[in-house]
Motif scaffolding. Structure first.
Motif, PDB file in Angstrom:
ATOM      1  N   MET A 168      35.529  36.948   7.023  1.00 26.78           N
ATOM      2  CA  MET A 168      36.053  35.765   7.709  1.00 26.78           C
ATOM      3  C   MET A 168      35.838  34.502   6.876  1.00 26.78           C
ATOM      4  SD  MET A 168      37.342  34.115  10.388  1.00 26.78           S
ATOM      5  CE  MET A 168      37.267  35.230  11.779  1.00 26.78           C
ATOM      6  N   ALA A 169      34.581  34.245   6.486  1.00 32.62           N
ATOM      7  CA  ALA A 169      34.287  33.022   5.738  1.00 32.62           C
ATOM      8  C   ALA A 169      35.031  32.996   4.407  1.00 32.62           C
ATOM      9  CB  ALA A 169      32.784  32.884   5.524  1.00 32.62           C
ATOM     10  N   ALA A 170      35.074  34.152   3.721  1.00 34.47           N
ATOM     11  CA  ALA A 170      35.747  34.201   2.417  1.00 34.47           C
ATOM     12  C   ALA A 170      37.250  33.938   2.569  1.00 34.47           C
ATOM     13  CB  ALA A 170      35.505  35.558   1.762  1.00 34.47           C
ATOM     14  N   PHE A 171      37.850  34.522   3.594  1.00 32.34           N
ATOM     15  CA  PHE A 171      39.279  34.298   3.818  1.00 32.34           C
ATOM     16  C   PHE A 171      39.557  32.831   4.122  1.00 32.34           C
ATOM     17  CE2 PHE A 171      42.534  33.750   7.121  1.00 32.34           C
ATOM     18  CZ  PHE A 171      43.665  34.094   6.387  1.00 32.34           C
ATOM     19  N   LEU A 172      38.747  32.247   5.000  1.00 27.42           N
ATOM     20  CA  LEU A 172      38.955  30.847   5.357  1.00 27.42           C
ATOM     21  C   LEU A 172      38.673  29.927   4.174  1.00 27.42           C
ATOM     22  CD1 LEU A 172      37.460  30.749   8.967  1.00 27.42           C
ATOM     23  CD2 LEU A 172      39.856  30.796   8.300  1.00 27.42           C
ATOM     24  N   TYR A 173      37.722  30.313   3.324  1.00 22.61           N
ATOM     25  CA  TYR A 173      37.460  29.543   2.100  1.00 22.61           C
ATOM     26  C   TYR A 173      38.722  29.471   1.241  1.00 22.61           C
ATOM     27  CZ  TYR A 173      35.799  28.789  -2.701  1.00 22.61           C
ATOM     28  OH  TYR A 173      35.638  28.339  -3.984  1.00 22.61           O
ATOM     29  N   ARG A 174      39.360  30.615   1.060  1.00 24.67           N
ATOM     30  CA  ARG A 174      40.596  30.628   0.263  1.00 24.67           C
ATOM     31  C   ARG A 174      41.708  29.847   0.962  1.00 24.67           C
ATOM     32  NH1 ARG A 174      38.714  36.001  -0.613  1.00 24.67           N
ATOM     33  NH2 ARG A 174      39.993  36.784   1.108  1.00 24.67           N
ATOM     34  N   LEU A 175      41.770  29.940   2.289  1.00 24.82           N
ATOM     35  CA  LEU A 175      42.777  29.194   3.035  1.00 24.82           C
ATOM     36  C   LEU A 175      42.578  27.691   2.875  1.00 24.82           C
ATOM     37  CD1 LEU A 175      45.137  29.164   5.072  1.00 24.82           C
ATOM     38  CD2 LEU A 175      43.427  29.223   6.908  1.00 24.82           C
TER      39      LEU A 175
ATOM     40  N   ALA B   6      34.129  23.830   3.362  1.00 27.28           N
ATOM     41  CA  ALA B   6      34.141  23.276   4.717  1.00 27.28           C
ATOM     42  C   ALA B   6      34.919  24.174   5.670  1.00 27.28           C
ATOM     43  CB  ALA B   6      34.743  21.875   4.699  1.00 27.28           C
ATOM     44  N   VAL B   7      36.082  24.642   5.235  1.00 29.30           N
ATOM     45  CA  VAL B   7      36.877  25.524   6.087  1.00 29.30           C
ATOM     46  C   VAL B   7      36.212  26.898   6.200  1.00 29.30           C
ATOM     47  CG1 VAL B   7      39.128  26.641   6.362  1.00 29.30           C
ATOM     48  CG2 VAL B   7      39.002  24.291   5.544  1.00 29.30           C
ATOM     49  N   GLY B   8      35.557  27.351   5.138  1.00 35.43           N
ATOM     50  CA  GLY B   8      34.898  28.656   5.180  1.00 35.43           C
ATOM     51  C   GLY B   8      33.685  28.686   6.081  1.00 35.43           C
ATOM     52  N   THR B   9      32.985  27.564   6.243  1.00 33.63           N
ATOM     53  CA  THR B   9      31.771  27.528   7.063  1.00 33.63           C
ATOM     54  C   THR B   9      32.066  26.921   8.435  1.00 33.63           C
ATOM     55  OG1 THR B   9      31.212  25.447   5.958  1.00 33.63           O
ATOM     56  CG2 THR B   9      30.195  27.449   5.105  1.00 33.63           C
ATOM     57  N   ALA B  10      32.333  25.601   8.453  1.00 34.02           N
ATOM     58  CA  ALA B  10      32.653  24.963   9.733  1.00 34.02           C
ATOM     59  C   ALA B  10      33.917  25.558  10.335  1.00 34.02           C
ATOM     60  CB  ALA B  10      32.822  23.455   9.532  1.00 34.02           C
ATOM     61  N   GLY B  11      34.874  25.948   9.482  1.00 36.26           N
ATOM     62  CA  GLY B  11      36.100  26.563   9.981  1.00 36.26           C
ATOM     63  C   GLY B  11      35.846  27.883  10.672  1.00 36.26           C
ATOM     64  N   SER B  12      34.879  28.651  10.187  1.00 38.67           N
ATOM     65  CA  SER B  12      34.525  29.907  10.860  1.00 38.67           C
ATOM     66  C   SER B  12      34.001  29.634  12.260  1.00 38.67           C
ATOM     67  CB  SER B  12      33.468  30.659  10.042  1.00 38.67           C
ATOM     68  OG  SER B  12      33.965  31.044   8.788  1.00 38.67           O
TER      69      SER B  12
ATOM     70  N   VAL C 123      27.826  39.386  18.800  1.00 34.75           N
ATOM     71  CA  VAL C 123      28.454  39.679  17.513  1.00 34.75           C
ATOM     72  C   VAL C 123      28.227  38.540  16.522  1.00 34.75           C
ATOM     73  CG1 VAL C 123      30.669  40.048  16.362  1.00 34.75           C
ATOM     74  CG2 VAL C 123      30.191  41.196  18.524  1.00 34.75           C
ATOM     75  N   ILE C 124      28.341  37.302  16.992  1.00 38.67           N
ATOM     76  CA  ILE C 124      28.240  36.161  16.090  1.00 38.67           C
ATOM     77  C   ILE C 124      26.825  35.999  15.559  1.00 38.67           C
ATOM     78  CG2 ILE C 124      28.406  33.643  15.957  1.00 38.67           C
ATOM     79  CD1 ILE C 124      30.658  33.792  18.015  1.00 38.67           C
ATOM     80  N   PHE C 125      25.823  36.036  16.461  1.00 36.68           N
ATOM     81  CA  PHE C 125      24.448  35.714  16.060  1.00 36.68           C
ATOM     82  C   PHE C 125      23.575  36.939  15.819  1.00 36.68           C
ATOM     83  CE2 PHE C 125      25.631  31.875  18.620  1.00 36.68           C
ATOM     84  CZ  PHE C 125      25.690  31.012  17.547  1.00 36.68           C
ATOM     85  N   ARG C 126      24.084  38.137  16.139  1.00 34.61           N
ATOM     86  CA  ARG C 126      23.333  39.370  15.920  1.00 34.61           C
ATOM     87  C   ARG C 126      21.923  39.237  16.510  1.00 34.61           C
ATOM     88  NH1 ARG C 126      26.728  42.141  13.231  1.00 34.61           N
ATOM     89  NH2 ARG C 126      25.339  43.946  13.047  1.00 34.61           N
ATOM     90  N   SER C 127      21.899  38.854  17.767  1.00 38.01           N
ATOM     91  CA  SER C 127      20.652  38.656  18.500  1.00 38.01           C
ATOM     92  C   SER C 127      20.931  38.909  19.967  1.00 38.01           C
ATOM     93  CB  SER C 127      20.129  37.231  18.294  1.00 38.01           C
ATOM     94  OG  SER C 127      19.190  36.885  19.295  1.00 38.01           O
TER      95      SER C 127
ATOM     96  N   PRO D 230      30.085  44.993  14.727  1.00 37.90           N
ATOM     97  CA  PRO D 230      30.808  44.572  13.518  1.00 37.90           C
ATOM     98  C   PRO D 230      30.138  43.342  12.915  1.00 37.90           C
ATOM     99  CG  PRO D 230      32.001  43.893  15.469  1.00 37.90           C
ATOM    100  CD  PRO D 230      30.877  44.762  15.952  1.00 37.90           C
ATOM    101  N   ARG D 231      30.227  43.204  11.613  1.00 37.85           N
ATOM    102  CA  ARG D 231      29.612  42.059  10.930  1.00 37.85           C
ATOM    103  C   ARG D 231      30.647  40.958  10.760  1.00 37.85           C
ATOM    104  NH1 ARG D 231      24.595  42.519   9.302  1.00 37.85           N
ATOM    105  NH2 ARG D 231      23.639  44.586   9.277  1.00 37.85           N
ATOM    106  N   VAL D 232      30.318  39.812  11.292  1.00 35.74           N
ATOM    107  CA  VAL D 232      31.195  38.649  11.209  1.00 35.74           C
ATOM    108  C   VAL D 232      30.410  37.518  10.560  1.00 35.74           C
ATOM    109  CG1 VAL D 232      32.595  37.003  12.493  1.00 35.74           C
ATOM    110  CG2 VAL D 232      32.407  39.359  13.296  1.00 35.74           C
ATOM    111  N   ASP D 233      30.884  37.058   9.427  1.00 29.40           N
ATOM    112  CA  ASP D 233      30.163  36.044   8.660  1.00 29.40           C
ATOM    113  C   ASP D 233      30.603  34.658   9.110  1.00 29.40           C
ATOM    114  OD1 ASP D 233      28.694  34.667   6.832  1.00 29.40           O
ATOM    115  OD2 ASP D 233      29.994  35.116   5.124  1.00 29.40           O
ATOM    116  N   VAL D 234      29.935  34.154  10.162  1.00 37.58           N
ATOM    117  CA  VAL D 234      30.258  32.818  10.653  1.00 37.58           C
ATOM    118  C   VAL D 234      29.526  31.751   9.846  1.00 37.58           C
ATOM    119  CG1 VAL D 234      30.236  31.314  12.688  1.00 37.58           C
ATOM    120  CG2 VAL D 234      30.626  33.756  12.953  1.00 37.58           C
ATOM    121  N   GLU D 235      28.340  32.086   9.310  1.00 38.23           N
ATOM    122  CA  GLU D 235      27.527  31.110   8.600  1.00 38.23           C
ATOM    123  C   GLU D 235      27.947  30.909   7.153  1.00 38.23           C
ATOM    124  OE1 GLU D 235      26.283  33.934   9.828  1.00 38.23           O
ATOM    125  OE2 GLU D 235      25.421  33.314  11.740  1.00 38.23           O
TER     126      GLU D 235
END
Length: 730
Positions: A1-8, A270-276, A535-539, A702-707
């Motif tokens: 997710m973060a990598a895709f949004l980074y490229r976007l 910014a889009v890869g982190t805050a955008g996630s 899923v987001i925080f794995r907690s 599933p692993r979702v890289d929001v951070e």
């Protein structure tokens, strides 16, 4: 997710002209389409599966052409000491009746002397005007003819007002107060960023997003039955989240630039982190609002779908248009010290100091937060649902004055008669069966009168009205409806059956259905919140904490609504004309919207804490770091939402006024009490346990890289650009 949004983000920054042109084309396209679309339909109280609605369907089937006709009730009040039957007053009334009967689209006018519609002391009377079309199909000429006749009767010395929807004024949504809300949001942005460009960019993108959303609703609203209330709710939420989502992306861009990243890289990060975080926060809002469509309440479902569409547009704009506009002015949004070549200092700020205070006194802060919200939630125990009518309008409107005059002259229940539909197809003698049922209902405690029955052409179905002694929105009237319906077994021997409908019965049935749907919907929303945050925080602890805080926010905001709109505390401060029951659909719509907004702050704030924790900081220090980076922005976002929602409190529509107030209160409680106090206090008490997850569950999720953890491993840090720090492109 973060990598895709980074490229976007990098792509939008680099191809900024294409991105802007696409959004301009979208705006122009939906604008062109909306110009040719039909007007939005009026709100409807249609609710499948309730007795009052079934009765209306039976009326349409057995009395074709009569149900949808518009009616107006012209009320006459004579000066003190006079009677409507006095020769002069009677001549004025007869003159108005004759003049109105000659108007266009008029099917008939019943004089008060013909229908014996004069009260006991002769001070008040009313004439009934029936039109050949529904109220929405009446022409301006027809309405002007009625107004002119009323004005002439008033000029002759009588008090004359018109009840019903025929001359009802069109409600205003927000007006000046809405503009004040947007202006306050702009001021908050300016104080937060200290830059006109940084403050203006979120406003510009949010307004564009609302424009796209509203024009789309105008285009498809006639097809899908989206009403004016649905469009207003969409604009309200779209403006608030549009500003907030852009705010988070711009804030993270400034942070990355201050670390030394060049503009395009900073936009991608910014889009890869805050955008996630924006994606997942927006997703929670969308799912919760769209979930209203399966709650079994059509009007709430349409409002939810329209608002969810506005949130989709806000998310897309934050991920594409915001980085594109940053590409045009990469340095204008930066703080002055960064533009002049300074570096970012990790100094303590108000968020850091508050977090450390909470860490030193977590029990005190936790108890204070829970107790304060619990006290605010106490009024919920007295929650009464209903649908306000003309009694909730301003006394400046003729329909409100007519309502009060009829209540004073004929009793409070006169404005809410119950329509009894008798299906006598199975009766041996339909007329005897109807008389028996009417006599039984006339003897019901709380019923003051029953009108003569009117049969359909086939003679197998009859209508009559039962007038209760209490006001339409009172609890006693609900009891009367329940008692009348409970009398069906006692009249079964007639071979006929009956249903109870009318505006009062419809409102009672809708309120009951909403109450039945509220708890299951709340359970679904809470379960959804837990799964998404799991899923987001794995907690396990963090989602449970978020659900608990969300529940407190909902109850506290509903308590505030009951205190103001039902009990009348401070009602004059918001221009509330009349207190009464809470609008039936409001609680379930409020739950969906608060859920989304609460998850916004949870994701934005706690994501930064988890980002610090997984990068090696202790649990306590991660809380401090999260507040250092996010507290100011979360506070600004909350203040912006409060300002925007408060602007809608000035609306004439009771539903919009109530939702605007309740959402402003909910954001206040959730952002400043739950997320800024309760959340850090619980995390401080739990320590590392807050971020733990059983191994078997960790393997299943599933692993979702929001951070943006993948970005720190894959893309170089700001130190790579140390040879040219921090470069200002201008």
């Amino acid at each position: 997710m973060a990598a895709f949004l980074y490229r976007l983000g990098r792509l939008a920054f680099r191809r900024r002209w294409y991105v802007v042109l696409v959004w301009v084309a979208v705006l122009g396209g939906v604008g062109f389409a909306s110009a040719a679309a039909s007007e939005l339909p009026d709100d409807t109280g249609s609710m499948p599966g309730i007795e009052a609605q079934n009765a209306l369907a039976l009326m349409r089937q057995r009395f074709p052409g009569n149900v949808e006709r518009a009616t107006a009730r012209v009320v006459f009040v004579v000066p003190a000491g006079e009677k409507v039957t006095d020769a002069g007053n009677r001549a004025i009334i007869d003159g108005l009746v004759g003049e109105v009967s000659r108007g266009g689209q008029v099917a008939g006018v019943v004089s008060p002397f013909q229908a014996r519609a004069v009260n006991e002391d002769g001070s008040t009377a009313y004439a009934t005007v029936t039109y050949a079309a529904a109220s929405g199909d009446l022409t301006d000429a027809t309405k002007d003819h009625l107004r002119a006749a009323v004005d002439r009767a008033r000029a002759a010395g009588l008090t004359v007002d018109v009840g019903g929807p025929v001359l009802a004024s069109e409600p205003e949504v927000g007006g000046l107060s809405e503009l004040v809300g947007v202006a306050l949001a702009a001021l908050v942005l300016l104080i937060t960023f200290g830059s006109l460009a940084a403050a203006g960019l979120p406003l510009v993108t949010a307004v564009l997003g609302v424009g796209v959303s509203m024009l789309t609703i105008f285009t498809v609203g006639g097809v899908f039955g989206l009403s004016a209330t649905s469009s207003t709710l969409a604009s309200m939420l779209g403006l608030a989240v549009g500003i907030d989502y852009a705010l988070f992306v711009v804030s993270r861009y400034r942070e990355e630039r201050a670390k030394g990243h060049p503009p395009q890289e900073a936009a991608g990060l910014a889009v890869g982190t805050a955008g996630s975080a924006v994606v997942f926060a927006g997703l929670t809002v969308i799912v919760a609002l769209a979930g209203l469509a399966v709650a079994g309440i059509p009007a709430a479902g349409k409002m939810g779908v329209a608002a969810a569409g506005a949130v989709v547009v806000a998310v897309l704009i934050a991920l594409t248009l915001v980085p594109a506009l940053l590409g045009f002015w990469p340095d204008a949004v930066l703080a002055r010290r960064v533009r002049t070549g300074g570096t970012r200092k990790e100094a303590d700020n108000a968020g850091t100091r508050w977090a450390r205070f909470v860490l030193r006194r977590p029990v005190l802060v936790l108890l204070g937060s829970v107790v304060s919200l619990a006290v605010l939630a106490v009024p919920v125990a007295d929650l009464q649902l209903g649908m306000p009518g003309d009694e909730a309008k301003s006394t400046a409107t003729t329909e409100r004055r007519a309502y009060d005059e009829l209540a004073d002259g004929f009793g409070p229940g006169f404005n809410g008669p119950l329509t009894i539909v008798v299906d006598a197809q199975g009766a041996g003698d339909p007329r005897v069966a109807v008389r028996t049922i009417a006599a039984k209902i006339a003897g019901t405690p709380g019923v003051v009168s029953v009108s003569p029955a009117r049969f359909n052409p086939a003679g197998d179905t009859a209508l009559f009205t039962a007038t209760p002694s209490t006001a339409p929105t009172s609890e006693q009237t609900k009891d009367v409806v329940r008692i009348i319906r409970g009398e069906r077994p006692a009249t079964s021997g007639t071979g006929a059956t009956f249903l109870v409908t009318g505006t009062t019965a419809v409102n009672i049935d809708v309120a009951r259905k909403v109450q039945d749907a509220l708890i299951p919907y709340l359970a679904i929303v809470l379960g959804l919140a837990f799964l998404l945050l799991l899923v987001i925080f794995r907690s396990v602890i963090v989602p449970l904490k978020a659900v608990f805080g969300f529940l407190l926010s909902v109850l506290a905001s509903l308590g505030a609504v009951v205190a103001v709109f039902q009990w009348g505390w401070g009602a004059g401060l918001i221009g509330l004309q009349q207190t009464g029951p809470i609008i039936s659909m409001m609680p379930i719509v409020l739950v969906g919207m608060i859920f989304g907004l609460a998850m916004d702050y949870e994701v934005f704030l706690v994501t930064r804490m988890r980002e610090a924790y997984i990068h090696g900081e202790s649990a306590g220090q991660a809380v401090v770091t999260g507040f250092r980076h996010s507290a100011r922005v979360v506070v600004a976002a909350a203040l912006i939402m409060i300002a925007v929602f408060s602007g809608f409190v000035g609306a004439d529509l009771p539903m919009i006024k109530m939702i605007g107030f309740s959402l402003a209160a909910a954001v206040l409680f959730d952002a400043f009490v739950v997320r800024m106090a309760l959340v850090p206090a619980l995390l401080a008490l739990l320590g590392r346990r807050a971020w733990s997850l059983p191994r078997w569950l960790d393997r299943l999720l599933p692993r979702v890289d929001v951070e943006g953890e993948a970005l720190s491993r894959t893309w170089p840090p700001a130190s790579r650009y140390a040879a040219d720090p921090p470069r200002v492109s201008s």
